[in-house]
Scaffold this motif. Structure first.
Motif, PDB file in Angstrom:
ATOM      1  N   ALA A  34      39.259  45.027  45.439  1.00 40.94           N
ATOM      2  CA  ALA A  34      40.071  44.171  44.575  1.00 40.94           C
ATOM      3  C   ALA A  34      41.298  43.671  45.325  1.00 40.94           C
ATOM      4  O   ALA A  34      41.641  44.163  46.395  1.00 40.94           O
ATOM      5  CB  ALA A  34      40.506  44.955  43.362  1.00 40.94           C
ATOM      6  N   ASP A  35      41.952  42.646  44.705  1.00 41.46           N
ATOM      7  CA  ASP A  35      43.159  42.117  45.327  1.00 41.46           C
ATOM      8  C   ASP A  35      44.298  43.122  45.239  1.00 41.46           C
ATOM      9  O   ASP A  35      45.133  43.214  46.118  1.00 41.46           O
ATOM     10  CB  ASP A  35      43.564  40.814  44.644  1.00 41.46           C
ATOM     11  CG  ASP A  35      42.568  39.706  44.916  1.00 41.46           C
ATOM     12  OD1 ASP A  35      41.997  39.705  46.020  1.00 41.46           O
ATOM     13  OD2 ASP A  35      42.342  38.875  44.015  1.00 41.46           O
ATOM     14  N   GLY A  36      44.326  43.802  44.129  1.00 36.74           N
ATOM     15  CA  GLY A  36      45.356  44.814  43.972  1.00 36.74           C
ATOM     16  C   GLY A  36      44.846  45.923  43.057  1.00 36.74           C
ATOM     17  O   GLY A  36      44.068  45.649  42.138  1.00 36.74           O
ATOM     18  N   SER A  37      45.275  47.159  43.274  1.00 31.70           N
ATOM     19  CA  SER A  37      44.831  48.245  42.397  1.00 31.70           C
ATOM     20  C   SER A  37      45.852  49.368  42.444  1.00 31.70           C
ATOM     21  O   SER A  37      46.632  49.481  43.393  1.00 31.70           O
ATOM     22  CB  SER A  37      43.461  48.760  42.834  1.00 31.70           C
ATOM     23  OG  SER A  37      43.533  49.210  44.169  1.00 31.70           O
ATOM     24  N   VAL A  51      43.620  44.368  39.820  1.00 28.26           N
ATOM     25  CA  VAL A  51      44.069  42.987  39.618  1.00 28.26           C
ATOM     26  C   VAL A  51      43.293  42.058  40.542  1.00 28.26           C
ATOM     27  O   VAL A  51      43.077  42.372  41.732  1.00 28.26           O
ATOM     28  CB  VAL A  51      45.592  42.878  39.903  1.00 28.26           C
ATOM     29  CG1 VAL A  51      46.028  41.419  39.916  1.00 28.26           C
ATOM     30  CG2 VAL A  51      46.369  43.654  38.875  1.00 28.26           C
ATOM     31  N   TYR A  52      42.821  40.951  39.979  1.00 27.42           N
ATOM     32  CA  TYR A  52      42.208  39.880  40.768  1.00 27.42           C
ATOM     33  C   TYR A  52      43.047  38.628  40.575  1.00 27.42           C
ATOM     34  O   TYR A  52      43.449  38.324  39.458  1.00 27.42           O
ATOM     35  CB  TYR A  52      40.781  39.596  40.295  1.00 27.42           C
ATOM     36  CG  TYR A  52      39.815  40.732  40.565  1.00 27.42           C
ATOM     37  CD1 TYR A  52      39.168  40.814  41.797  1.00 27.42           C
ATOM     38  CD2 TYR A  52      39.569  41.697  39.605  1.00 27.42           C
ATOM     39  CE1 TYR A  52      38.292  41.852  42.045  1.00 27.42           C
ATOM     40  CE2 TYR A  52      38.695  42.728  39.848  1.00 27.42           C
ATOM     41  CZ  TYR A  52      38.049  42.808  41.069  1.00 27.42           C
ATOM     42  OH  TYR A  52      37.179  43.818  41.315  1.00 27.42           O
ATOM     43  N   THR A 142      51.618  47.306  36.647  1.00 23.80           N
ATOM     44  CA  THR A 142      52.750  46.825  37.447  1.00 23.80           C
ATOM     45  C   THR A 142      52.493  47.075  38.932  1.00 23.80           C
ATOM     46  O   THR A 142      52.656  46.182  39.776  1.00 23.80           O
ATOM     47  CB  THR A 142      54.037  47.564  37.056  1.00 23.80           C
ATOM     48  OG1 THR A 142      54.157  47.513  35.670  1.00 23.80           O
ATOM     49  CG2 THR A 142      55.246  46.940  37.703  1.00 23.80           C
ATOM     50  N   LEU A 143      52.095  48.320  39.217  1.00 25.14           N
ATOM     51  CA  LEU A 143      51.842  48.678  40.612  1.00 25.14           C
ATOM     52  C   LEU A 143      50.697  47.841  41.178  1.00 25.14           C
ATOM     53  O   LEU A 143      50.756  47.378  42.322  1.00 25.14           O
ATOM     54  CB  LEU A 143      51.519  50.166  40.721  1.00 25.14           C
ATOM     55  CG  LEU A 143      52.663  51.126  40.376  1.00 25.14           C
ATOM     56  CD1 LEU A 143      52.201  52.559  40.514  1.00 25.14           C
ATOM     57  CD2 LEU A 143      53.867  50.873  41.263  1.00 25.14           C
TER      58      LEU A 143
END
Lengths: 244, 958
Positions: A34-37, A51-52, A142-143
């Motif tokens: 993923a883009d963010g996790s 998060v994508y 948030t993270l």
């Protein structure tokens, strides 16, 4: 004789004092895909956020907003997250409502105008629920958003608070939530002190609102200090690995 | 704040759900010793003393703290409450166990720990890093808790040694459990049983009497015979109740017969609501008010309730055989249909013991320390206590608590708690009746008094906000003579448009009593002021009740006013409520006000105002009666007190004047107006008062009685009842109407407070009003204070607070108020009864005319109009041949040896004081006219017999 939520000496059932948080542990960048996790544990409440984005609008293009990004939030909780196994992991009324609340929270925090006509997806899953699921989801998300490198106004830090015998309790556990008193969920932008979301269940007299709100805000600021530490550590680790 | 390790506590509830809870163990919990440097920081709340030296114990002469275990706390609370016992560490484990096992004791121990003087410290050992222990495999919860207590005791000793090695401070474990004590001693913890420790306190020998008497299992085997069958354990009882083989209910002992009781079954099933229990073995150690489980006996063993009066007179253990003989006596031959479901007690679900008032019956053996205690309430069995001061306690009223009832003992064991004073003394008897009716009557605590306004008090600018200045109005109050708590005042004036303005001004108590503080809590608990014959138990401290809130004349007082604009036909055109300041121009008595109205010479403002009010009141009253309001009557008596000795010297029935009803009329009107207003504003949480219509069967007695006098009473509606009562006159018997009204009063239901959100029937039957509340006496009723607050919020003069808008809290308040009102009424009646006794004691023997109110199977109940006194004339006496009695239920009448008694018949009775039972003195009545041979006592003999105990009485009187 029922449970005594707050003893005369000021201790709660699990040994905390009224304003104390549960133990928080968090990790960013748990999935490479993923883009963010991010993964967070607040006591026994455990949540995972992925998060994508920002990316092009998926599905019908008509949903695209001309001036800002669309924030799409989905909430689900694992069937094994509660004492009794759940039948439907997502898509029930409560999950939909939680998704909407998260969306509202993050629309307030993410600088969506920087990415017009695009979409940001936030998926949150609760792996174990022991009170304060909304707060854990917001903190994890948030993270994850930060991990994805999406610009935000500030951290969004959330915490719940309750009210027992004239005292406000911060960060309710499941036992305390189940006792049925008033329960307030607050998402705060700590630097500015702005409120991203405020929600309350059951009745609370307005005289006490201030006190409960302050307890929740204080706890949210506590959460912020911890999350800030996690982010700094993560960035440091990342820069070290880049340096090699 | 340091958070220590996290770990999981797993429990299985019901075997299905796995509960995972966190438990944070802390290292910042203080030990409570003020000198402790290791724990650091000040401790909030009461803490231990630095140098606990005053407990001179011969067992441990060095300074020490006590650490009792759960059972000591549960059973020896009376010892711990004694001021000599100080510096006690109460563990959280112990507190929690007490909380689960006994709510009253939990409350008491919390009161003790909150008392700074006692130096009790609650140590939160379960959250402490070093004293928390986990339950081991194969260890049950009790053993685990015992171990936790030992671990904490050990920790304390080591901790204190480290901190203050030189002061030799020690912590002593107090436990009555032998095994626990052995283990503790093995682990090096000084441990004693409660008895050992208390006996070692040589400076306070009186503590020994307070020790709860607990039989050891060892003794039980020695002292032989087992009388009662075992109580089943709770788990078995619950199983049995579920399966229907046992029934759960409240145990109600019989007043008349100590071998008989009934159990009221909880549940909605109409049949078998009540189960009869007969015989000491079937009663099986249950005490009045206990929640018990009963087993129904087979139909062949059912019995009928006996009509025999039996008092427990035994003195020793060996009386059991005699009891059995007596039981046989009960089983008289009866017809099949008299039989009632009969059962036996198999187990106790919950004990409802409280401390009991009563007297000591000294043992026959002079040196004996064990004595029997006879409670004032006949439903409570006699209690065996151990005391060394028996001779000092003889003839005194004392309080005793029950500790337990072993299987081999005829009586329960208890211990002495408190000495109230000499029997027959007015103070003692007042104390007893207050205690027995659960009337809180202690002086107000410092915490409560701290919320009183500072003196000298005056009205400030701040007070005037939201307040109207009505000082220019000609307000006056009308009250009974000697009244110091004046809570209402009135005014009436003509407006320029020809209408009348009428104002009712009520003391603004809610201005002084702010919600939630100690003063408010105390008044809420008391609920009402209790008026006894010579004493008033105030709901609020005297400064408020007789001074600042009392609307005395010629001083500025804060008030809550209800002002109407009326036309001359007493129709309300406008209603207005406001907080105000008034200055009463006169405080009148009913008689003075009446005099002013009647005398043509007086024409000042006050008098014209009174005349106006009186006129309107008459119209209002007429209107109310037309709507069907009842005018009932109850014989009320007042005592004329001797101003020095406070002994009653004369009785007088209350007189009613026009002015009484004038004030009453406006109070009713104010209450109704306020009720409407608060219900309109707060439909969910208005505090109202209702009076339910009685079920038609209640009136049977009245209808039958009237019929015997050829009168007809209709009871289908309140209106028809009122009308038929008005018509029920008999020219040759003027008192008949009053008697009928007294009877009608007895048919009524109790009026109660309730919260509008919790009920939908608001009707007030007696006043024929669709809605009603109490607004006019906030000084003496807490309900009025709540109503004041509601009304203040409704008109925007005050702000609301959380409990006010919580209908469950409000309904809890109502429950308490209803209970307190009932108890206050009982206490009042008991006080009147006691003073009646005093009066007749001094008066000697009197013969008076009386009317029959009720006819019973073996007695008649008569009312003496002169004294408003009611009494029973029995026709069967113990040692006399029984006269032939024939009772007719239909008419009701009683035929005795050829003389027939009907309801309302006039008789003459002789009133005497029967003090054969010192604890239960009572008024006895005997028939003088009509003469029935064998029933009436020849006058001269009677005089002799009754003057004999006079000499003894005089002594008591002194």
């Amino acid at each position: 004789a029922g449970l005594e939520l707050l003893s005369d000496q000021g201790y709660r059932i699990d040994g905390r004092r009224a304003g104390e948080l549960r133990k928080i542990q968090a990790r960013m960048g748990v999935f490479a895909q993923a883009d963010g996790s991010a993964y967070i544990e607040q006591g026994n409440t455990k949540a995972l956020a992925v998060v994508y984005g920002p990316h092009e609008i998926r599905g019908s293009r008509s949903r695209a907003l001309p001036d800002r990004a669309l924030v799409n939030c989905q909430y689900s909780s694992a069937t094994f997250s509660t004492g009794e196994r759940k039948r439907r992991p997502h898509g029930d009324r409560k999950s939909c409502e939680m998704g909407l609340q998260l969306r509202q929270t993050f629309e307030a925090a993410i600088l969506t105008q920087l990415h017009p006509r695009s979409q940001i997806d936030i998926y949150v899953q609760v792996l174990q629920a022991d009170g304060g699921t909304y707060a854990a989801c917001v903190n994890a998300a948030t993270l994850a958003v930060m991990d994805a490198g999406i610009p935000m106004r500030d951290f969004v830090c959330a915490c719940s608070a309750g009210f027992v015998d004239g005292t406000a309790l911060a960060d309710l556990s499941h036992v305390e939530e189940a006792a049925g008193g008033p329960q307030l969920a607050l998402a705060l932008l700590p630097a500015s002190g702005q409120i991203a979301l405020l929600e309350m269940d059951s009745r609370l007299h307005e005289d006490h609102l201030e006190q409960v709100l302050e307890a929740a805000a204080q706890a949210a600021r506590g959460v912020h200090t911890l999350l800030d530490l996690v982010v700094r550590q993560h960035v440091q680790e990342a820069s070290v690995s880049l340096g090699d | 704040m340091l958070r220590s390790k996290t770990f999981l506590k797993k429990t299985r509830a019901g075997g299905v759900v796995k509960i995972v809870r966190e438990h944070y163990l802390r290292d910042d919990i203080g030990c409570g010793a003020p000198a402790c440097s290791a724990c650091g920081g000040a401790h909030a709340g009461p803490a231990l003393e630095l140098q606990p030296r005053d407990q001179a114990s011969s067992l441990c002469p060095w300074p020490h703290y006590l650490l009792p275990d759960t059972n000591v706390l549960l059973h020896q609370i009376d010892v711990l409450e004694h001021p000599a016992i100080r510096n006690v560490i109460v563990l959280q484990t112990v507190m929690q166990e007490v909380r689960n096992r006994s709510a009253p004791i939990y409350k008491r121990i919390r009161d003790v720990t909150n008392n700074q003087e006692k130096h009790f410290y609650t140590f939160t050992n379960e959250h402490h890093k070093e004293t928390y222990i986990e339950q081991e495999q194969g260890e049950n919860a009790n053993d685990r808790n015992d171990r936790a207590i030992r671990v904490a005791a050990k920790w304390y000793n080591e901790h204190l040694k480290r901190v203050a090695a030189d002061s030799q401070l020690q912590v002593i474990l107090i436990t009555n459990d032998r095994k626990n004590k052995e283990k503790a001693v093995q682990e090096g913890i000084p441990a004693f049983t409660c008895e050992e420790y208390v006996k070692s306190l040589t400076a306070n020998p009186e503590l020994i009497d307070r020790l709860a008497y607990l039989s050891d299992e060892m003794n039980e085997i020695e002292s032989g015979k087992i009388i009662f069958s075992e109580h089943l354990p709770l788990s078995k009882l619950q199983q049995g109740i579920k399966s229907g083989s046992y029934l759960q209910g409240t145990f109600r002992a019989s007043r008349e017969n100590y071998l008989e009781a009934t159990v009221w079954i909880h549940g909605d099933k109409e049949e078998e609501k009540e189960i009869l229990i007969q015989g000491i073995k079937h009663l099986n150690r249950a005490v009045h008010e206990d929640i018990v489980a009963v087993e129904l006996l087979p139909r062949s063993q059912w019995v009928a309730p006996s009509s025999v009066v039996l008092d427990d007179e035994g003195q020793n253990e060996d009386d059991v055989e005699k009891d059995e003989e007596r039981e046989l006596l009960l089983k008289t031959a009866v017809s099949e249909k008299m039989l009632r479901p009969t059962g036996r007690v198999v187990g106790i679900i919950k004990r409802n013991w409280r401390p009991y008032c009563g007297m000591l019956s000294k043992s026959d053996i002079k040196e004996s320390r064990r004595h029997l205690f006879t409670p004032a309430d006949k439903r409570i069995p006699r209690i065996r206590i151990e005391t060394r001061q028996a001779s000092a306690l003889e003839g005194r009223r004392i309080i005793v608590a029950i500790d337990g009832w072993p299987r081999n003992s005829r009586y329960p064991n208890g211990h002495f708690v408190k000495n109230l004073g000499d029997v027959g003394e007015k103070e003692t008897e007042t104390e007893v009746l207050l205690l027995e009716h659960d009337v809180p009557h202690q002086p107000f605590s410092q915490a409560v008094l701290s919320f009183l306004p500072r003196m000298p008090w005056s009205i400030t600018e701040e007070d005037m906000k939201n307040r109207e200045d009505l000082r220019h109005l000609c307000v006056c109050s009308v009250d009974p003579p000697g009244c110091t708590d004046i809570d209402d005042a009135l005014h009436c004036r003509e407006l320029s448009n020809g209408n009348l303005e009428v104002g009712v001004h009520i003391a603004d108590v809610s201005h002084f009593i702010r919600p939630g503080n100690a003063l408010d809590q105390e008044s809420a608990r008391r609920g009402t002021t209790v008026y006894l014959c010579e004493k008033r138990i105030d709901m609020v401290p005297e400064l408020l009740s007789s001074n600042l809130c009392s609307l005395r004349s010629n001083v500025d007082r804060l008030a809550f006013s209800c002002i109407w604009e009326m036309n001359h036909n007493a129709e309300i055109l406008k209603t207005r409520f406001t907080k105000s300041v008034i200055n009463s121009k006169a405080s009148l008595t009913y008689a003075e006000a009446q005099m002013r109205i009647d005398s043509a010479a007086m024409n000042d403002d006050i008098t014209t105002s009174l005349r106006g009010l009186n006129q309107l009141a008459k119209i209002l009253k007429k209107g109310r009666i037309e709507k069907g309001a009842l005018t009932l009557s109850s014989p009320e008596i007042r005592f004329h007190m001797d101003s020095e000795t406070h002994d009653p010297i004369d009785l007088q029935t209350k007189e009613l004047r026009e002015t009484n009803s004038m004030v009453e009329e406006f109070m009713l009107l104010a209450n109704i107006s306020v009720a409407k207003k608060i219900h309109e504003e707060f439909s969910e949480h208005a505090l109202l008062r209702k009076h339910p219509a009685p079920p038609p069967s209640n009136y049977d007695i009245l209808v039958k009685a009237a019929k015997s006098k050829n009168l007809q009473i209709k009871t289908d509606t309140a209106k028809s009842l009122a009308d038929s009562l008005d018509r029920a006159e008999s020219p040759d018997f003027p008192y008949l109407n009053t008697l009928l009204r007294i009877l009608a009063t007895r048919c009524m239901m109790q009026a109660v407070y309730f919260c509008s959100g919790m009920d939908n029937d608001f009707h007030h039957y007696g006043l024929a009003s669709p809605i009603y509340t109490h607004f006019t006496s906030p000084i003496r009723r807490y309900a009025d204070i709540i109503v004041h607050r509601l009304l203040a919020v409704a008109i925007g003069a005050d702000c609301t607070y959380p409990e006010l808008t919580d209908k469950h809290k409000l309904s809890d308040i109502c429950k308490n108020l209803n209970f307190r009102h009932k108890m206050a009424q009982y206490a009042q009646r008991a006080s009147v009864a006691f003073h009646t006794q005093l009066f007749f004691k001094s008066k000697g023997i009197v013969s008076e005319e009386a009317y029959i109110l009720f006819v019973r199977k073996n007695a008649i109940v008569v009312l003496i109009p002169k004294y408003g006194l009611e009494g029973t004339v029995f026709f069967e006496e113990k040692d006399k041949p029984k006269p032939r009695l024939a009772y007719d239920d239909e008419i009701p009448s009683l035929r005795i040896e050829g003389t027939v008694f009907h309801v309302f018949d006039k008789v003459k009775v002789k009133i005497t004081l029967d003090s054969s039972n010192l604890q239960h003195q009572k008024i006895r009545m005997a028939l003088v006219e009509p003469q029935i041979p064998g029933i009436n006592i020849p006058p001269n003999v009677a005089d002799k017999a009754l003057t004999a105990p006079g000499g003894k009485k005089r002594k008591l009187e002194k």
